[in-house]
Write an enzyme that holds these catalytic residues in place. Structure first.
Site, mmCIF file in Angstrom:
data_model
loop_
_atom_site.group_PDB
_atom_site.id
_atom_site.type_symbol
_atom_site.label_atom_id
_atom_site.label_comp_id
_atom_site.label_asym_id
_atom_site.label_seq_id
_atom_site.Cartn_x
_atom_site.Cartn_y
_atom_site.Cartn_z
ATOM 1 N N LYS A 3 -3.165 15.319 -20.894
ATOM 2 C CA LYS A 3 -2.511 16.623 -20.953
ATOM 3 C C LYS A 3 -1.987 16.767 -22.373
ATOM 4 C CE LYS A 3 -0.768 20.361 -18.976
ATOM 5 N NZ LYS A 3 -1.584 21.485 -18.500
ATOM 6 N N ASP A 30 -5.170 19.069 -15.366
ATOM 7 C CA ASP A 30 -5.179 20.164 -14.387
ATOM 8 C C ASP A 30 -6.585 20.734 -14.233
ATOM 9 O OD1 ASP A 30 -4.865 21.021 -17.022
ATOM 10 O OD2 ASP A 30 -3.448 22.618 -16.559
ATOM 11 N N ASP A 52 -3.386 7.909 -10.923
ATOM 12 C CA ASP A 52 -2.929 7.777 -9.536
ATOM 13 C C ASP A 52 -3.240 9.054 -8.758
ATOM 14 O OD1 ASP A 52 -1.513 6.735 -7.279
ATOM 15 O OD2 ASP A 52 0.137 8.082 -7.818
ATOM 16 N N TYR A 80 4.947 4.292 -15.081
ATOM 17 C CA TYR A 80 5.115 3.191 -14.138
ATOM 18 C C TYR A 80 5.965 2.063 -14.694
ATOM 19 C CZ TYR A 80 1.984 5.026 -10.584
ATOM 20 O OH TYR A 80 1.438 5.786 -9.574
ATOM 21 N N ASP A 120 -6.527 9.993 -5.787
ATOM 22 C CA ASP A 120 -6.385 10.493 -4.411
ATOM 23 C C ASP A 120 -7.303 11.696 -4.198
ATOM 24 O OD1 ASP A 120 -4.501 8.586 -3.720
ATOM 25 O OD2 ASP A 120 -3.123 10.028 -2.800
HETATM 26 C C1 IPM Z 1 -1.997 3.400 -5.618
HETATM 27 C C2 IPM Z 1 -0.675 3.604 -4.939
HETATM 28 C C3 IPM Z 1 0.414 2.916 -5.745
HETATM 29 C C4 IPM Z 1 0.438 3.556 -7.111
HETATM 30 C C5 IPM Z 1 1.807 2.929 -5.116
HETATM 31 C C6 IPM Z 1 1.792 2.393 -3.713
HETATM 32 C C7 IPM Z 1 2.796 2.188 -5.970
HETATM 33 O O1 IPM Z 1 -0.407 4.952 -4.754
HETATM 34 O O2 IPM Z 1 -2.414 2.232 -5.752
HETATM 35 O O3 IPM Z 1 -2.629 4.387 -6.005
HETATM 36 O O4 IPM Z 1 1.131 4.562 -7.314
HETATM 37 O O5 IPM Z 1 -0.235 3.055 -8.000
HETATM 38 MN MN MN Z 2 -2.020 6.233 -5.412
#
Ligand code: IPM
Ligand code: MN
Length: 331
Positions: free
Chosen positions: A176, A209, A233, A125, A237
């Site tokens: 990893k 993974d 990140d 990042y 999700d």
């Molecule tokens: C999150 C989002 C952000 C990230 C994006 C929008 C920059 O996906 O907060 O998880 O990648 O951190």
């Molecule tokens: Mn994200």
């Protein structure tokens, strides 16, 4: 004393879900003074401001920042993300991204309960790299990952300190190390050194993974996970997907050293396709506000807010917010 909160509703459904979160905080009896900041893709399209240094300096004076969502389809990818969200994470030194996951994974019958601690100011990042001969057949693009001993260590130490407050007292490092041998080695060595300071905390290591499989098949093995920015990140999700969906996924961007405000935002995006339809679930924003209350020392109120989100409420954006607020104010 009233907490001073900077509110960035942002784009799309951001302002809708933040309105419900503020309603719920007030219903919990917490005294807040809010100041709205008009930032995000729409603001950028209007006058070019993404997040100026003077706005950033104004934000520094608040106790916390509550953000809805930013991003509009009319702005190129990366402009608002890097210019607003990541700028806040870097400049305010929000080095921990804390994302709790409680829920019943698809096909399971009992609830898991784990927290991902994602390093939030380093890794890929940082934006190390560049492009050469762009648009030609000989184009070269590099994108490095920056990992500092200091940055890795403070994040890992936060994870251990958090684990010591929990019943299970366990931290898993996810990386990893079998492929990313330079950064992975730094993470693993630092993890092992910090672990020695916490003899009462159990530890484990998973490759990222494999962790994806465990999130789905055996999420019970986790208590606290600590991981790098990009792995965190992606993993979070997946964490949302196995914990009731993105409509419930909350997130805290923390400056644990408290040299400035921390920032709280639902994990979801601005969802421009459902703006104004009432379909946005404000629960993730409400649970993010609960994380904010925790960080402000209002732990009892934070617990009450989380309690009021159970059982899960269905309905429109305002119906959900009203129902949760009503549970809190006993009406
Ligand atoms: C999150 C989002 C952000 C990230 C994006 C929008 C920059 O996906 O907060 O998880 O990648 O951190
Ligand atoms: Mn994200």
């Amino acid at each position: 004393m009233a907490h001073r909160i900077a509110v960035i509703g942002g784009d799309g459904i951001g302002p809708e879900v933040i309105a419900e979160a503020l309603k719920v905080i007030r219903a919990a009896g917490i005294d807040i003074i809010t100041t709205e900041f008009d930032l995000g893709g729409m603001r950028y399209l209007r006058d070019g401001e993404i997040l100026s240094d003077s706005t950033l300096n104004e934000l520094r004076h608040f106790d916390a920042i509550l953000l809805g969502a930013v991003g509009t389809p009319d702005v190129a990818p990366g402009v608002i993300e890097r210019g607003l969200l990541l700028k806040m994470r870097f400049e305010l030194d929000l080095y921990v991204n804390q994302r709790p996951f409680i829920g019943i994974a698809p096909g399971k019958t009992k609830s898991h309960d784990f927290i991902v601690i994602r390093e939030n100011t380093e890794g890929p990042y940082v934006g190390e790299g560049g492009v050469l001969r762009k648009g030609t057949p000989n184009e070269v693009a590099t994108q490095g990952s920056t990992n500092t001993r200091m940055g890795v260590e403070r994040c890992i130490r936060y994870a251990f300190e958090l684990a010591s407050t929990r019943e299970r007292k366990h931290v898993t490092l996810v990386h990893k190390t079998n492929v990313l041998t330079y950064s992975g080695d730094l993470w693993q060595r630092t993890f092992d050194i910090v672990a020695k300071e916490f003899p009462g905390i159990g530890t484990a290591y998973n490759h990222v993974d494999a962790a994806c499989i465990y999130f789905v098949e055996d999420p019970y093995r986790y208590d606290i996970i600590v991981t790098d920015n990009l792995f965190g990140d992606i993993l979070t999700d997946l964490g949302g997907a196995v914990s009731g969906g993105i409509g419930l996924a909350s997130s805290a961007n923390l400056n644990p050293s408290r040299t400035g405000p921390s920032m709280f935002e639902p994990s979801h995006g601005s969802a421009p396709d459902i703006v104004g339809t009432g379909k946005a679930n404000p629960t993730a924003a409400i649970l993010s506000a609960a994380l904010m209350l925790d960080f402000l020392g209002e732990n009892a109120a934070a617990d009450r807010v989380r309690g009021a989100c159970e059982p899960v409420v269905e309905g429109s954006t305002t119906e959900i917010g009203n129902a949760i607020a009503a549970r809190l104010s006993g009406k």
